[in-house]
Design an enzyme around this catalytic site. Structure first.
Site, PDB file in Angstrom:
ATOM      1  N   GLN A 186       0.828  -1.205   0.000  1.00  0.00           N
ATOM      2  CA  GLN A 186       0.000   0.000   0.000  1.00  0.00           C
ATOM      3  C   GLN A 186       0.867   1.261   0.000  1.00  0.00           C
ATOM      4  O   GLN A 186       1.942   1.289   0.588  1.00  0.00           O
ATOM      5  CB  GLN A 186      -0.922  -0.003   1.212  1.00  0.00           C
ATOM      6  CG  GLN A 186      -2.020  -1.035   1.134  1.00  0.00           C
ATOM      7  CD  GLN A 186      -3.123  -0.783   2.137  1.00  0.00           C
ATOM      8  OE1 GLN A 186      -4.092  -0.084   1.868  1.00  0.00           O
ATOM      9  NE2 GLN A 186      -2.981  -1.383   3.316  1.00  0.00           N
ATOM     10  N   SER A 233       4.204  -6.747   2.357  1.00  0.00           N
ATOM     11  CA  SER A 233       2.855  -6.786   2.925  1.00  0.00           C
ATOM     12  C   SER A 233       1.860  -7.253   1.857  1.00  0.00           C
ATOM     13  O   SER A 233       1.918  -8.376   1.392  1.00  0.00           O
ATOM     14  CB  SER A 233       2.482  -5.418   3.500  1.00  0.00           C
ATOM     15  OG  SER A 233       1.253  -5.466   4.186  1.00  0.00           O
ATOM     16  N   LEU A 234       0.963  -6.369   1.427  1.00  0.00           N
ATOM     17  CA  LEU A 234       0.015  -6.694   0.361  1.00  0.00           C
ATOM     18  C   LEU A 234       0.708  -7.311  -0.845  1.00  0.00           C
ATOM     19  O   LEU A 234       0.168  -8.204  -1.509  1.00  0.00           O
ATOM     20  CB  LEU A 234      -0.712  -5.408  -0.063  1.00  0.00           C
ATOM     21  CG  LEU A 234      -1.461  -5.467  -1.395  1.00  0.00           C
ATOM     22  CD1 LEU A 234      -2.712  -6.310  -1.247  1.00  0.00           C
ATOM     23  CD2 LEU A 234      -1.778  -4.065  -1.874  1.00  0.00           C
ATOM     24  N   ARG A 276      -9.620  -8.532   2.764  1.00  0.00           N
ATOM     25  CA  ARG A 276      -8.545  -8.173   3.685  1.00  0.00           C
ATOM     26  C   ARG A 276      -8.590  -6.683   4.015  1.00  0.00           C
ATOM     27  O   ARG A 276      -8.474  -6.267   5.174  1.00  0.00           O
ATOM     28  CB  ARG A 276      -7.195  -8.543   3.048  1.00  0.00           C
ATOM     29  CG  ARG A 276      -5.948  -8.260   3.889  1.00  0.00           C
ATOM     30  CD  ARG A 276      -4.734  -8.735   3.088  1.00  0.00           C
ATOM     31  NE  ARG A 276      -3.467  -8.626   3.792  1.00  0.00           N
ATOM     32  CZ  ARG A 276      -2.635  -7.594   3.704  1.00  0.00           C
ATOM     33  NH1 ARG A 276      -2.952  -6.549   2.935  1.00  0.00           N
ATOM     34  NH2 ARG A 276      -1.487  -7.587   4.366  1.00  0.00           N
ATOM     35  N   HIS A 333      -0.323  -4.406  10.807  1.00  0.00           N
ATOM     36  CA  HIS A 333       0.764  -5.286  11.256  1.00  0.00           C
ATOM     37  C   HIS A 333       1.049  -5.168  12.754  1.00  0.00           C
ATOM     38  O   HIS A 333       2.194  -5.002  13.176  1.00  0.00           O
ATOM     39  CB  HIS A 333       2.039  -5.020  10.439  1.00  0.00           C
ATOM     40  CG  HIS A 333       1.868  -5.353   8.996  1.00  0.00           C
ATOM     41  ND1 HIS A 333       1.736  -6.655   8.540  1.00  0.00           N
ATOM     42  CD2 HIS A 333       1.775  -4.554   7.902  1.00  0.00           C
ATOM     43  CE1 HIS A 333       1.580  -6.635   7.224  1.00  0.00           C
ATOM     44  NE2 HIS A 333       1.587  -5.387   6.816  1.00  0.00           N
ATOM     45  N   GLN A 336       0.721 -12.886   8.635  1.00  0.00           N
ATOM     46  CA  GLN A 336       1.238 -11.610   8.132  1.00  0.00           C
ATOM     47  C   GLN A 336       0.404 -10.420   8.604  1.00  0.00           C
ATOM     48  O   GLN A 336       0.917  -9.321   8.801  1.00  0.00           O
ATOM     49  CB  GLN A 336       1.260 -11.663   6.596  1.00  0.00           C
ATOM     50  CG  GLN A 336       1.871 -10.457   5.923  1.00  0.00           C
ATOM     51  CD  GLN A 336       1.162 -10.129   4.625  1.00  0.00           C
ATOM     52  OE1 GLN A 336       0.003  -9.738   4.640  1.00  0.00           O
ATOM     53  NE2 GLN A 336       1.849 -10.308   3.521  1.00  0.00           N
TER      54      GLN A 336
END
Length: 310
Positions: free
Chosen positions: A18, A98-99, A123, A203, A252
């Site tokens: 992101q 991440s993503l 998500r 996170h 994650q």
């Protein structure tokens, strides 16, 4: 184990998370390369209306995490598939921030694109719903990550390292009061702290409701064989076993993004060139800070694919 490309140049494919989004991302790719157009057509079939939002905006609506996440997956995968079809090259290994791990898994053939789009839409929705607005916060800290981890461990409330982005850049995440208190202590120890404008504290343990909510979908998805391994965010280790993929993606959501370790693992594997697929150059900048001598390339536009050469 990892395989080399056709000319034995070892490529690591990187996929952004992101913050790399932009209105119009990937539109030139879809116009010129059939493989990219197929990705954008699949995006529209799976999540109607998202293609127009990507193409014309508005930016604020595209920025909403439930829109941004699947939109970035589509843009990154479109760039990767157009590049692969044009060059005939295959990476040795992939990683996503991440993503971006979802994009990496699609590129590796583990996740179907449509499943990745649906999973990242949900998500994003669950992550946004997990914490009421104003309750959480995130800040970037410039300094020794060991000091950051120590201060977080000694703090009251929920605050933890969310992203180990670079040797001297760590993002912390958690309850606003705990993040503020940790920030005060970090500044007292001489570290620089920059509050981030985010929609939720990603996170960290506050994302547990999102992890629980997404778990059934993650475990119901089909995971095919890995064409090449993908480094998982939460372990910074290679994974090429489909049986572990859903668990790694679930962990994650509340775990730290171990990007510094990920890039160093790639270096230990003998990677010759790092290629960031999709919009922006965020990961390229981070790789340069971790490995100053690394060879880094970007593939996010039709021109970059047309002119690509190793």
């Amino acid at each position: 184990m990892p395989q080399t490309t056709h000319n034995d140049i070892k490529i690591a494919a990187l996929f952004p998370g992101q913050g790399s989004h932009a209105v119009g991302m990937g539109v030139d790719l879809a116009a010129e390369f059939p493989h990219a157009e197929e990705v954008y057509a699949a995006k529209e079939r799976t999540l109607p209306g998202l293609r127009q939002l990507v193409e014309v905006g508005p930016f604020d609506e595209l920025t909403l995490t439930a829109n941004q996440q699947p939109a970035l997956v589509a843009a990154s995968v479109a760039a990767y598939r157009a590049w692969q079809a044009h060059t005939g090259l295959t990476p040795m290994v992939a990683a996503g921030h991440s993503l971006g791990e979802y994009s990496a898994l699609v590129a590796a053939g583990v996740l179907q694109l449509e499943d990745a789009l649906r999973l990242t839409r949900k998500r994003g929705e669950l992550m946004q719903q997990a914490v009421p607005e104003g309750v959480g916060a995130m800040s970037a800290v410039m300094g020794d990550p060991a000091v950051v981890a120590e201060v977080c461990a000694g703090s009251r409330g929920v605050v933890q390292p969310a992203n180990f982005n670079a040797p001297t850049q760590t993002v912390i995440s958690g309850e606003k009061a705990a993040v503020d208190a940790a920030s005060t202590e970090l500044k007292a120890r001489g570290l620089k702290v920059i509050p981030l404008k985010v929609s939720a504290p990603f996170h960290c343990a506050l994302m547990e409701p999102a992890a629980a909510g997404l778990a059934p979908d993650l475990h119901a998805a089909a995971y095919g064989p890995y064409a090449f391994p993908v480094i998982a965010n939460v372990t910074a280790e290679l994974n090429d076993d489909p049986k572990h993929t859903a668990d790694l993606l679930g962990r994650q959501i509340t775990g730290s993004v171990r990007w510094v370790e990920t890039v160093r693992t790639l270096a230990e594997l003998g990677v010759d060139v790092f290629i960031e697929f999709g919009p922006g150059t965020v990961l390229s900048g981070l790789v340069k800070r971790i490995l100053p001598a690394a060879r880094i390339m970007n593939v996010g536009s039709a021109e970059q694919i047309r002119s690509f050469t190793l």
